[in-house]
Design a protein around this motif. Sequence first.
Motif, PDB file in Angstrom:
ATOM      1  N   ASP A 116       0.837  -1.205   0.000  1.00  0.00           N
ATOM      2  CA  ASP A 116       0.000   0.000   0.000  1.00  0.00           C
ATOM      3  C   ASP A 116       0.874   1.258   0.000  1.00  0.00           C
ATOM      4  O   ASP A 116       0.641   2.197   0.772  1.00  0.00           O
ATOM      5  CB  ASP A 116      -0.952   0.018   1.198  1.00  0.00           C
ATOM      6  CG  ASP A 116      -1.964  -1.107   1.150  1.00  0.00           C
ATOM      7  OD1 ASP A 116      -2.232  -1.606   0.051  1.00  0.00           O
ATOM      8  OD2 ASP A 116      -2.471  -1.498   2.217  1.00  0.00           O
ATOM      9  N   THR A 117       1.888   1.291  -0.851  1.00  0.00           N
ATOM     10  CA  THR A 117       2.764   2.457  -0.908  1.00  0.00           C
ATOM     11  C   THR A 117       2.068   3.658  -1.534  1.00  0.00           C
ATOM     12  O   THR A 117       2.566   4.783  -1.432  1.00  0.00           O
ATOM     13  CB  THR A 117       4.039   2.132  -1.708  1.00  0.00           C
ATOM     14  OG1 THR A 117       3.672   1.571  -2.979  1.00  0.00           O
ATOM     15  CG2 THR A 117       4.899   1.139  -0.952  1.00  0.00           C
ATOM     16  N   PHE A 118       0.931   3.424  -2.167  1.00  0.00           N
ATOM     17  CA  PHE A 118       0.123   4.531  -2.670  1.00  0.00           C
ATOM     18  C   PHE A 118      -1.334   4.120  -2.663  1.00  0.00           C
ATOM     19  O   PHE A 118      -1.671   2.940  -2.530  1.00  0.00           O
ATOM     20  CB  PHE A 118       0.555   4.942  -4.092  1.00  0.00           C
ATOM     21  CG  PHE A 118       0.277   3.904  -5.156  1.00  0.00           C
ATOM     22  CD1 PHE A 118      -0.934   3.869  -5.822  1.00  0.00           C
ATOM     23  CD2 PHE A 118       1.248   2.966  -5.491  1.00  0.00           C
ATOM     24  CE1 PHE A 118      -1.199   2.916  -6.803  1.00  0.00           C
ATOM     25  CE2 PHE A 118       0.998   2.012  -6.472  1.00  0.00           C
ATOM     26  CZ  PHE A 118      -0.224   1.983  -7.127  1.00  0.00           C
ATOM     27  N   ILE A 119      -2.205   5.093  -2.803  1.00  0.00           N
ATOM     28  CA  ILE A 119      -3.635   4.836  -2.902  1.00  0.00           C
ATOM     29  C   ILE A 119      -4.232   5.919  -3.805  1.00  0.00           C
ATOM     30  O   ILE A 119      -3.724   7.042  -3.857  1.00  0.00           O
ATOM     31  CB  ILE A 119      -4.316   4.834  -1.509  1.00  0.00           C
ATOM     32  CG1 ILE A 119      -5.764   4.353  -1.607  1.00  0.00           C
ATOM     33  CG2 ILE A 119      -4.246   6.190  -0.861  1.00  0.00           C
ATOM     34  CD1 ILE A 119      -6.423   4.163  -0.254  1.00  0.00           C
ATOM     35  N   ILE A 120      -5.274   5.565  -4.523  1.00  0.00           N
ATOM     36  CA  ILE A 120      -5.961   6.508  -5.403  1.00  0.00           C
ATOM     37  C   ILE A 120      -7.379   6.708  -4.872  1.00  0.00           C
ATOM     38  O   ILE A 120      -8.118   5.732  -4.683  1.00  0.00           O
ATOM     39  CB  ILE A 120      -6.004   5.993  -6.849  1.00  0.00           C
ATOM     40  CG1 ILE A 120      -4.575   5.762  -7.374  1.00  0.00           C
ATOM     41  CG2 ILE A 120      -6.748   6.971  -7.757  1.00  0.00           C
ATOM     42  CD1 ILE A 120      -4.523   4.968  -8.661  1.00  0.00           C
ATOM     43  N   PHE A 121      -7.743   7.959  -4.618  1.00  0.00           N
ATOM     44  CA  PHE A 121      -9.054   8.272  -4.050  1.00  0.00           C
ATOM     45  C   PHE A 121      -9.580   9.542  -4.687  1.00  0.00           C
ATOM     46  O   PHE A 121      -8.903  10.575  -4.683  1.00  0.00           O
ATOM     47  CB  PHE A 121      -8.940   8.439  -2.527  1.00  0.00           C
ATOM     48  CG  PHE A 121     -10.218   8.859  -1.849  1.00  0.00           C
ATOM     49  CD1 PHE A 121     -11.390   8.137  -2.032  1.00  0.00           C
ATOM     50  CD2 PHE A 121     -10.253   9.964  -1.030  1.00  0.00           C
ATOM     51  CE1 PHE A 121     -12.570   8.517  -1.410  1.00  0.00           C
ATOM     52  CE2 PHE A 121     -11.428  10.358  -0.395  1.00  0.00           C
ATOM     53  CZ  PHE A 121     -12.590   9.626  -0.584  1.00  0.00           C
ATOM     54  N   ASN A 122     -10.785   9.448  -5.234  1.00  0.00           N
ATOM     55  CA  ASN A 122     -11.422  10.607  -5.885  1.00  0.00           C
ATOM     56  C   ASN A 122     -10.487  11.264  -6.910  1.00  0.00           C
ATOM     57  O   ASN A 122     -10.324  12.482  -6.939  1.00  0.00           O
ATOM     58  CB  ASN A 122     -11.876  11.634  -4.836  1.00  0.00           C
ATOM     59  CG  ASN A 122     -13.178  11.234  -4.178  1.00  0.00           C
ATOM     60  OD1 ASN A 122     -13.896  10.354  -4.669  1.00  0.00           O
ATOM     61  ND2 ASN A 122     -13.492  11.844  -3.047  1.00  0.00           N
ATOM     62  N   HIS A 123      -9.842  10.428  -7.725  1.00  0.00           N
ATOM     63  CA  HIS A 123      -8.973  10.877  -8.813  1.00  0.00           C
ATOM     64  C   HIS A 123      -7.698  11.562  -8.325  1.00  0.00           C
ATOM     65  O   HIS A 123      -7.033  12.250  -9.092  1.00  0.00           O
ATOM     66  CB  HIS A 123      -9.725  11.823  -9.766  1.00  0.00           C
ATOM     67  CG  HIS A 123     -11.015  11.264 -10.273  1.00  0.00           C
ATOM     68  ND1 HIS A 123     -11.066  10.185 -11.139  1.00  0.00           N
ATOM     69  CD2 HIS A 123     -12.303  11.600 -10.006  1.00  0.00           C
ATOM     70  CE1 HIS A 123     -12.326   9.907 -11.399  1.00  0.00           C
ATOM     71  NE2 HIS A 123     -13.099  10.741 -10.734  1.00  0.00           N
ATOM     72  N   ASN A 124      -7.343  11.345  -7.052  1.00  0.00           N
ATOM     73  CA  ASN A 124      -6.089  11.857  -6.516  1.00  0.00           C
ATOM     74  C   ASN A 124      -5.178  10.697  -6.129  1.00  0.00           C
ATOM     75  O   ASN A 124      -5.641   9.686  -5.596  1.00  0.00           O
ATOM     76  CB  ASN A 124      -6.315  12.744  -5.284  1.00  0.00           C
ATOM     77  CG  ASN A 124      -6.920  14.084  -5.632  1.00  0.00           C
ATOM     78  OD1 ASN A 124      -6.702  14.608  -6.720  1.00  0.00           O
ATOM     79  ND2 ASN A 124      -7.685  14.649  -4.723  1.00  0.00           N
ATOM     80  N   LEU A 125      -3.885  10.862  -6.389  1.00  0.00           N
ATOM     81  CA  LEU A 125      -2.871   9.872  -6.039  1.00  0.00           C
ATOM     82  C   LEU A 125      -2.170  10.324  -4.765  1.00  0.00           C
ATOM     83  O   LEU A 125      -1.611  11.418  -4.710  1.00  0.00           O
ATOM     84  CB  LEU A 125      -1.858   9.730  -7.175  1.00  0.00           C
ATOM     85  CG  LEU A 125      -0.603   8.890  -6.910  1.00  0.00           C
ATOM     86  CD1 LEU A 125      -0.976   7.423  -6.691  1.00  0.00           C
ATOM     87  CD2 LEU A 125       0.391   9.036  -8.059  1.00  0.00           C
ATOM     88  N   TYR A 126      -2.200   9.469  -3.728  1.00  0.00           N
ATOM     89  CA  TYR A 126      -1.599   9.784  -2.432  1.00  0.00           C
ATOM     90  C   TYR A 126      -0.404   8.867  -2.183  1.00  0.00           C
ATOM     91  O   TYR A 126      -0.478   7.659  -2.402  1.00  0.00           O
ATOM     92  CB  TYR A 126      -2.598   9.553  -1.295  1.00  0.00           C
ATOM     93  CG  TYR A 126      -3.794  10.468  -1.280  1.00  0.00           C
ATOM     94  CD1 TYR A 126      -3.848  11.562  -0.408  1.00  0.00           C
ATOM     95  CD2 TYR A 126      -4.881  10.236  -2.110  1.00  0.00           C
ATOM     96  CE1 TYR A 126      -4.957  12.395  -0.383  1.00  0.00           C
ATOM     97  CE2 TYR A 126      -5.995  11.070  -2.093  1.00  0.00           C
ATOM     98  CZ  TYR A 126      -6.027  12.136  -1.223  1.00  0.00           C
ATOM     99  OH  TYR A 126      -7.125  12.958  -1.197  1.00  0.00           O
TER     100      TYR A 126
END
Length: 255
Positions: A231-241
């Motif tokens: 889980d080094t990144f996550i995508i939520f509501n078209h944003n990359l975290y």
Amino acid sequence: MWRMRLDAATGLMALEVRDADLLLADFYSLETGPFTLSKLPLPAAKNWWLGLEDVHQGLLLLHGYGDRQTGQHKGIMAYSSQNGNLQWQQPELAFYGVTADGILALDLQDQKLTLLHPQTGTILPENMSLEGGANAVAAYNLTRSQACTYPMLYLAGELYFTQVQDFLRDKLSAAAVAGIEYAETEQHIVVSFYTETAAGKLDNMLCVFDLHGELQLQQRIAHGLSGIGSDTFIIFNHNLYFIQQRTILVVYSLS
């Protein structure tokens, strides 16, 4: 970065960041609307033996370990994202999952499921089989994850690892090792992978491609690691975290 979890209904994200060399772990909550980041005020010396399970209704759900040798999870601690206080705990149960009716916990001795009230941790009078519990967790995950995308983790030697490894070699001349995290959206391909340094450590790279395979973004998000995370990144509501070098929260728009 070790783990990210998101409660899409409230827009609250939980982050677990670990440093294997220093045996340190920190836990954060992020309100994705105003981008407000808060750290749980837990004793640093004890954090290594805690881990993030999930986030639900404003609470970060952490676990301890029943057996540190095998990594068996035991204990559930629910911390408030608002003030960092411990709201409730169930030290003898193990987290199983979140359902529409509450939090499922496993009795490690008799291998039976118990339903907990999400805000108080009290045991609710409802019996559920392991199969029924697994189905309830899976059904709720489908509902709560509609607005977010978690990457799939492929380990070295697996078919999909080799396929993405070849893609990265072709596009970037990069030699990915150990593990690769992969996610697709309607417009982008996001890949987190590791390369080996001259000192035998690992660098974590994050790349975004369009669906034609053209590189849109490339960043090194961690350097000199002893092992891989998830889980080094996550995508939520078209944003990359993602978290860069354990200290910087970075958010890119993918729209």
